[in-house]
Design an enzyme around this catalytic site. Structure first.
Site, mmCIF file in Angstrom:
data_model
loop_
_atom_site.group_PDB
_atom_site.id
_atom_site.type_symbol
_atom_site.label_atom_id
_atom_site.label_comp_id
_atom_site.label_asym_id
_atom_site.label_seq_id
_atom_site.Cartn_x
_atom_site.Cartn_y
_atom_site.Cartn_z
ATOM 1 N NE ARG A 232 24.690 -7.268 -16.795
ATOM 2 C CZ ARG A 232 25.823 -7.670 -16.233
ATOM 3 N NH1 ARG A 232 26.400 -8.788 -16.651
ATOM 4 N NH2 ARG A 232 26.377 -6.976 -15.263
ATOM 5 C CD GLU A 261 21.082 -14.604 -15.727
ATOM 6 O OE1 GLU A 261 21.527 -14.445 -14.563
ATOM 7 O OE2 GLU A 261 21.745 -14.353 -16.734
ATOM 8 C CG HIS A 280 25.218 -14.642 -14.339
ATOM 9 N ND1 HIS A 280 24.213 -13.738 -14.595
ATOM 10 C CD2 HIS A 280 26.363 -13.909 -14.336
ATOM 11 C CE1 HIS A 280 24.721 -12.523 -14.732
ATOM 12 N NE2 HIS A 280 26.026 -12.599 -14.576
#
Length: 315
Positions: A232, A261, A280
């Site tokens: 994370r 993000e 990601h």
């Protein structure tokens, strides 16, 4: 029939199966649905399937007057107010294990990419900068084999990274909330930071790990070390990481997750040649994402039927 809200299209055919058992209302856009859409749709729903980008807070939970289960299409669940949901008698499920191997594979890809300057070399060729064919000191990198790998967090993904590290003959040390019976040496956090050639972050995001790696911690790393994060983004203080990179305190970083993000093209992190960035992609294989959909749907159905889900969040 059950009434289900789904906040994203999911790969594979599992939503088609769900539609045979329930009335399904789904957000069909690529971007995350606005909170207002969820609030307007959730009042009569028995269950909801969400992803990491949807914040399921007290307001959303209270709006779900008939809500019995929240099934998240993710291994993380920090986007859900789990204690409040549990207090309301709502079950919360998630999708661990199925994405472990895909994420561990990506972590090693990031390690190799940043230490062997693969992305930097690719950019050089594409920009026309490869002008000399070869010489002994050209684009020297760092070997992974026989280096010291530090793993911050020894859960499922940490153990999968450890398994892969043994194939590279790495010396592995780790730090976590508790010691584990694994083929690696447990050390305290400061020792992990100061001894690692590669520091891999695999801990969950919670109140204790938020900004766990700030300037004071990052500057304890070797100047020759690389930081790898596919867990994370908010575990690392991103502004502090930029400062550390600017000062040359570490050799580089490879990041798949970020505090906010998507990461914009003008973000300071994009300016470093010794930083590898991916959007990601930890679980982004077709096999894994379809398996995650299967688990998320089965978790939901099992809970609604009064059966045990495959994976339930416990506190």
């Amino acid at each position: 029939m059950y009434k289900i809200l789904v906040t994203r299209r999911l790969p594979g055919s599992w939503l088609d199966m769900l539609k045979q058992l329930a009335e399904v209302e789904m957000w069909d856009g690529i971007d995350a649905p606005p909170k207002s859409w969820i609030l307007s749709k959730i009042s009569d729903k028995d269950g909801i399937i969400v992803t990491l980008t949807e914040k399921i807070d007290k307001e959303v939970i209270d709006a779900g007057r008939e809500l019995k289960v929240i099934s998240t299409y993710s291994v993380g669940y920090d986007h859900i107010d789990v204690p409040y949901a549990k207090a309301r008698g709502i079950r919360v499920t998630y999708t661990p294990e199925v994405l472990t191997d895909a994420t561990a594979d990506l972590i090693f890809g990031l390690m190799i990419a940043v230490s062997r300057r693969i992305v930097e070399g690719d950019r050089m060729i594409r920009s026309g900068g490869w002008n000399v064919p070869w010489y002994p000191e050209f684009m020297l990198g760092k070997e992974i084999s026989h280096s010291t790998l530090g793993i911050l967090g020894m859960g499922r993904i940490g153990k999968a990274v450890l398994k892969r590290a043994k194939g590279f003959d790495m010396n592995v040390i780790f730090n976590s909330r508790r010691q584990h019976d694994v083929d690696a040496r447990y050390v305290d956090l400061d020792s992990l930071l100061s001894q690692s050639d590669f520091l891999v972050v695999t801990v969950d995001l919670n109140k204790d790990t938020y900004h766990m790696l700030d300037y004071s911690k990052l500057t304890k790393m070797k100047s020759s070390a690389f930081l790898i994060n596919a867990s994370r983004g908010a575990i690392i203080n991103q502004a502090d990481l930029v400062k550390v990179l600017s000062e040359g305190k570490i050799a580089g970083a490879a990041l798949d997750v970020f505090e906010k993000e998507p990461l914009g093209p003008d973000d300071p992190l994009t300016k470093f040649s010794n930083v590898v960035l991916t959007p990601h992609l930890g679980s982004a294989t077709r096999e894994t994402r379809e398996k995650m959909a299967e688990v998320a749907v089965k978790n939901l159905i099992n809970c609604l039927r009064g059966e045990s889900p495959l994976y339930e969040v416990t506190l």
